[in-house]
Write an enzyme that holds these catalytic residues in place. Structure first.
Site, PDB file in Angstrom:
ATOM      1  N   ARG A 174       0.727  -1.203   0.219  1.00 27.02           N
ATOM      2  CA  ARG A 174       0.027  -0.175  -0.025  1.00 27.02           C
ATOM      3  C   ARG A 174       0.331   1.109   0.486  1.00 27.02           C
ATOM      4  O   ARG A 174       0.683   2.391   0.506  1.00 27.02           O
ATOM      5  CB  ARG A 174      -1.211  -0.089   1.444  1.00 27.02           C
ATOM      6  CG  ARG A 174       0.060  -0.024   2.357  1.00 27.02           C
ATOM      7  CD  ARG A 174      -1.429   0.242   3.600  1.00 27.02           C
ATOM      8  NE  ARG A 174      -0.779   0.395   4.570  1.00 27.02           N
ATOM      9  CZ  ARG A 174      -1.135   1.034   6.000  1.00 27.02           C
ATOM     10  NH1 ARG A 174      -2.223   1.557   5.837  1.00 27.02           N
ATOM     11  NH2 ARG A 174      -0.411   1.309   6.617  1.00 27.02           N
TER      12      ARG A 174
ATOM     13  N   ARG B 232      15.607  -1.612   3.112  1.00 27.17           N
ATOM     14  CA  ARG B 232      15.364  -2.626   4.472  1.00 27.17           C
ATOM     15  C   ARG B 232      16.091  -3.963   4.431  1.00 27.17           C
ATOM     16  O   ARG B 232      17.277  -4.308   3.468  1.00 27.17           O
ATOM     17  CB  ARG B 232      13.211  -2.823   4.743  1.00 27.17           C
ATOM     18  CG  ARG B 232      13.111  -1.727   4.427  1.00 27.17           C
ATOM     19  CD  ARG B 232      11.759  -2.302   3.867  1.00 27.17           C
ATOM     20  NE  ARG B 232      11.023  -1.559   3.130  1.00 27.17           N
ATOM     21  CZ  ARG B 232       9.774  -1.261   3.884  1.00 27.17           C
ATOM     22  NH1 ARG B 232       9.877  -0.982   4.885  1.00 27.17           N
ATOM     23  NH2 ARG B 232       8.980  -0.325   3.375  1.00 27.17           N
TER      24      ARG B 232
ATOM     25  N   ASP C  15      11.871  -6.634   7.194  1.00 31.03           N
ATOM     26  CA  ASP C  15      11.323  -4.961   6.607  1.00 31.03           C
ATOM     27  C   ASP C  15      10.968  -3.774   7.286  1.00 31.03           C
ATOM     28  O   ASP C  15      10.502  -3.134   6.154  1.00 31.03           O
ATOM     29  CB  ASP C  15      10.139  -6.309   6.084  1.00 31.03           C
ATOM     30  CG  ASP C  15       8.649  -6.255   6.537  1.00 31.03           C
ATOM     31  OD1 ASP C  15       8.655  -7.128   7.659  1.00 31.03           O
ATOM     32  OD2 ASP C  15       7.987  -5.413   7.167  1.00 31.03           O
ATOM     33  N   ASN C  16      11.229  -3.945   8.585  1.00 30.51           N
ATOM     34  CA  ASN C  16      11.451  -2.786   8.712  1.00 30.51           C
ATOM     35  C   ASN C  16      12.199  -2.318   9.987  1.00 30.51           C
ATOM     36  O   ASN C  16      12.152  -1.656  10.679  1.00 30.51           O
ATOM     37  CB  ASN C  16       9.998  -2.325  10.179  1.00 30.51           C
ATOM     38  CG  ASN C  16       8.592  -2.784  10.062  1.00 30.51           C
ATOM     39  OD1 ASN C  16       8.142  -2.336   8.276  1.00 30.51           O
ATOM     40  ND2 ASN C  16       7.356  -2.719  10.460  1.00 30.51           N
TER      41      ASN C  16
END
Length: 489
Positions: free
Chosen positions: A95, A185, A254-255
């Site tokens: 998104r 990332r 991924d963060n």
């Protein structure tokens, strides 16, 4: 007389779009019905070389909504993977759409990304949209983190879309414009290692070096240097989180950024009562990402980064593993060094003594035992008002305070210097959960953004200790229900 139309100042380059196609999919945002700009970060816009007046126009709102692609942009959705709560999976921008990279007047490069502009090939069944509340939340917390001096992605603007999104209920839709040093990332490298070729992985690593660590590009083993530099930045970042009581809530790989910026303000929050087991995220039922676990998870995530880099570290896998393990072993030492330096500063201590570790631990143990507020305890110590804490009058605190004062007397710096160090290290205000919720409720339910604007104003300089900040230091009313945050997806 015709009014002069000011150019917005977009100056895009698109280096990520020049990477191998495996790393992204060209993707335009999906237009929305009736975009309306509700908040714009004027100082950030100016620092990016953008014209605030032009951004506040209908055309500016159209860009922030994805209805209009600014000149020079090459919109795309990035591919990446990640360990989510320990489970590895293919992900990607489900998104989000990267418009491109803004080159500032000083030559710096920043990603300009829209969050909530519709479906992408990585949406995995989601609608690719975002609700107003979570986008405003990211705006508040990310700007609060910036004010605290913590490396972070930032928020440039939020627009409402004039459309609804369906979650548990029907909610007003919105799109956030996020600014980042990059969106590379740990999970981007995991994706390359699992779904790309070794040459794809090498190209990505070379790109990360050029973009974030040009000083080590020429090192003998530049990929080891890349690993070490990311370890350094993450050790420093997570120490800063711990020092202000920030709980990320979803420390998936991924963060974790290669740049060392905080990213993804979903189920995050700041701790009131000191407790290492504090969890705010509604989905973290096992406490994997609790406050006290963040340094451990940071090391775990970096080990996954090292695994992805193994083919580049040495052609012999056993040797590559040895090199990676040696580098990862430095993380704990680096974190502790950053954390202890920060804690010493919070207590007005300039030099180092071995017993500082126990002095700090004893204070934390007391705070946990007596359920002391984390931020306000250090604030009370800063202004020599221990009577303002629940620790005051306890035998443990009396003994600890004597030891602390004795410790301060053993350094060359004056009491005034210690007080100044503490003022600069202990914020008067943080984005307290009840204040954030108050601002979101006023904005989302009543269309009143003044509450949020006042909160952002006091958070912009949390070390000012100004009279205007006083009311924002108050604790929430006691509640039988624990505070919970949600991803907002």
């Amino acid at each position: 007389m015709t009014k002069e139309i000011k150019e917005p100042g977009w100056n895009f380059d698109n280096s990520y779009a020049r990477l191998p196609k495996v790393f992204f999919t060209a993707q335009n945002p999906h237009p929305v019905r009736s975009p309306e700009l509700i908040i714009l970060n004027d100082p950030l816009a100016a620092s990016l070389g953008l014209n605030v007046e032009a951004l506040r126009s209908e055309e500016g709102a159209a860009v922030f909504a994805g209805n209009r692609i600014p000149e020079g942009a090459e919109p795309l959705a990035q591919a990446y993977a990640g360990h989510q709560f320990g489970h590895f999976t293919m992900l990607g921008d489900g998104r989000a759409v990267l418009l491109g990279e803004q080159i500032t007047p000083s030559g710096e490069r920043f990603d300009i990304q829209l969050k909530g502009p519709g479906r992408t090939p990585y949406s995995r069944g989601g609608d690719g949209r975002a609700a107003l509340g979570p986008m405003l939340r990211e705006y508040i917390i990310s700007e609060g983190m910036h004010g605290l001096g913590i490396p972070t992605t930032r928020s440039l603007a939020v627009v409402t879309t004039g459309e609804s999104v369906i979650r548990e209920t029907v909610l007003p839709g919105a799109i956030l414009t996020r600014v980042a040093a990059s969106h590379l990332r740990v999970g981007t490298f995991q994706y390359a290692a699992n779904w790309g070729t070794i040459e794809d992985l090498r190209t990505l690593a070379d790109y990360a070096l050029k973009r974030h660590f040009p000083d080590v590009e020429g090192d003998e083993n530049r990929y080891l240097s890349l690993l070490k530099e990311v370890i350094k930045r993450q050790a420093a970042l997570i120490a800063k989180w711990q020092l202000v009581g920030f709980i990320h809530g979803v420390m998936n790989t991924d963060n974790m950024t290669i740049s060392g910026e905080t990213i993804d303000y979903g189920p995050c929050a700041f701790m009131d009562t000191y407790d290492p087991a504090t969890v705010f995220s509604s989905i973290d039922t096992q406490g994997r990402y609790a406050y006290g676990n963040q340094p451990i998870i940071g090391g775990w995530n970096l080990a996954r980064f090292a695994e992805a880099l193994l083919p580049l570290l040495h052609e012999d896998q056993d040797k590559a593993i040895e090199i990676a393990e040696d580098a990862i072993s430095d993380f704990t030492t680096l974190f502790q060094s950053n954390y202890l330096a920060g804690m010493r500063a919070k207590l007005g201590i300039f030099n180092e003594e071995t017993q500082d570790v126990s002095l700090i631990k004893d204070l934390h143990d007391m705070m946990q035992k007596y359920r002391a507020d984390y931020t306000n305890t250090f604030r009370a110590l800063t202004f020599d008002k221990p009577e303002d804490t629940v620790l005051f009058g306890t035998p443990e605190f009396t003994k600890w305070n004597e030891e602390w004062q004795a410790r301060l007397s053993r350094q060359e710096q004056s009491k005034d210097s210690s007080s100044e160090l503490m003022r600069n290290s202990n914020p008067a205000v943080i984005p307290r959960n009840h204040r954030v919720e108050e601002a979101l409720e006023a904005a989302v339910e009543q269309g009143d953004y003044s509450v949020m604007e006042r909160l952002l104003s006091v958070l912009s300089n949390p070390y000012a200790h100004s009279p205007e900040q006083e009311e924002y230091t108050a604790l929430p009313e006691p509640s039988s229900c624990p505070y919970r945050t949600y991803c907002g997806t």
